[in-house]
Design a protein around this motif. Sequence first.
Motif, PDB file in Angstrom:
ATOM      1  N   MET A  19       7.157  50.772  59.313  1.00  0.00           N
ATOM      2  CA  MET A  19       6.198  50.993  58.443  1.00  0.00           C
ATOM      3  C   MET A  19       4.970  49.919  58.095  1.00  0.00           C
ATOM      4  O   MET A  19       4.048  50.162  57.544  1.00  0.00           O
ATOM      5  CB  MET A  19       6.588  51.610  57.001  1.00  0.00           C
ATOM      6  CG  MET A  19       7.156  52.867  56.980  1.00  0.00           C
ATOM      7  SD  MET A  19       7.862  53.325  55.290  1.00  0.00           S
ATOM      8  CE  MET A  19       8.752  55.042  55.808  1.00  0.00           C
ATOM      9  N   VAL A  48       2.930  56.922  60.429  1.00  0.00           N
ATOM     10  CA  VAL A  48       3.405  55.883  61.536  1.00  0.00           C
ATOM     11  C   VAL A  48       3.274  56.623  62.798  1.00  0.00           C
ATOM     12  O   VAL A  48       4.019  57.422  63.395  1.00  0.00           O
ATOM     13  CB  VAL A  48       4.717  55.465  61.296  1.00  0.00           C
ATOM     14  CG1 VAL A  48       4.754  54.173  62.508  1.00  0.00           C
ATOM     15  CG2 VAL A  48       4.842  54.778  59.903  1.00  0.00           C
ATOM     16  N   VAL A  62      13.194  51.450  59.788  1.00  0.00           N
ATOM     17  CA  VAL A  62      12.205  52.281  59.228  1.00  0.00           C
ATOM     18  C   VAL A  62      11.076  51.173  58.457  1.00  0.00           C
ATOM     19  O   VAL A  62       9.985  51.320  58.293  1.00  0.00           O
ATOM     20  CB  VAL A  62      12.724  53.428  58.112  1.00  0.00           C
ATOM     21  CG1 VAL A  62      11.530  54.086  57.580  1.00  0.00           C
ATOM     22  CG2 VAL A  62      13.387  54.312  59.370  1.00  0.00           C
ATOM     23  N   LEU A  99       9.174  58.512  60.412  1.00  0.00           N
ATOM     24  CA  LEU A  99       8.142  57.685  60.789  1.00  0.00           C
ATOM     25  C   LEU A  99       6.885  58.625  60.963  1.00  0.00           C
ATOM     26  O   LEU A  99       5.830  58.344  60.339  1.00  0.00           O
ATOM     27  CB  LEU A  99       8.292  56.993  62.092  1.00  0.00           C
ATOM     28  CG  LEU A  99       9.526  55.690  61.724  1.00  0.00           C
ATOM     29  CD1 LEU A  99       9.466  55.122  63.117  1.00  0.00           C
ATOM     30  CD2 LEU A  99       9.022  54.850  60.581  1.00  0.00           C
TER      31      LEU A  99
END
Length: 225
Positions: A42, A72, A38, A67
């Motif tokens: 990012m 994202v 994660v 996300l």
Amino acid sequence: MAKILTIEDDQIIGRDIVYILGEAGFDVEWVMSGKDGVARAMSGEFSVITLDRMLPGVDGLTIVKTLRGVGVKTPVLMISALSDVDEQVRGLVAGGDDYIGKPFSPIEMCARVEALLRRRGGPPEPEPAVLRVDDLEIDLIARTSRRGEHVVSLPPVEFRLLLYLARNARQIHTRTMIFEAVWNLHFDPGTNLIEVYVAMLRKKIDLPGMVPLLKTVRGSGYMLG
């Protein structure tokens, strides 16, 4: 060269993916935990993410939902031994862009990654050297910030917090999301660390007479802009 992030805890499969995609000409970065995945996702550096569905601790569905929740948009190819239709649908509904079952062939893996790249339009555009949110400016190269005519001097953790919020401006971020993205740790519900750092940051960017930029969304979290 397109850069691929692989999130896979199995060392054999992880090495296979790195080799397969590397031989196809991709630059592959491999992480073995969902938390690290994660954090790296990012950064916005990657053209495609390959994501194991059955990671320990934080599973693939939770990761892709996280996300997408913070904005994202990198295409995600979910990989799992759970290859029945219901599981594929769950992965796509969670925010995945494609799904491949284990075991997979090298040809199919490369074809699916290349298809996601075509759909996306190629490698991501480089992040601008200066991020702007209203009259707040963050220089990513010099690692400095200013609001209007006022230079905002920030220690490293506060700068990372501001940068995270600025990259995802005008979106609500929960305490859990902030803690895991900025501190790269699993959230401890008993800590008041987020409140302390948000209060310190707010004092530096929201000076008297200025329109507040760092907002508390009651019951939800925080938002910049």
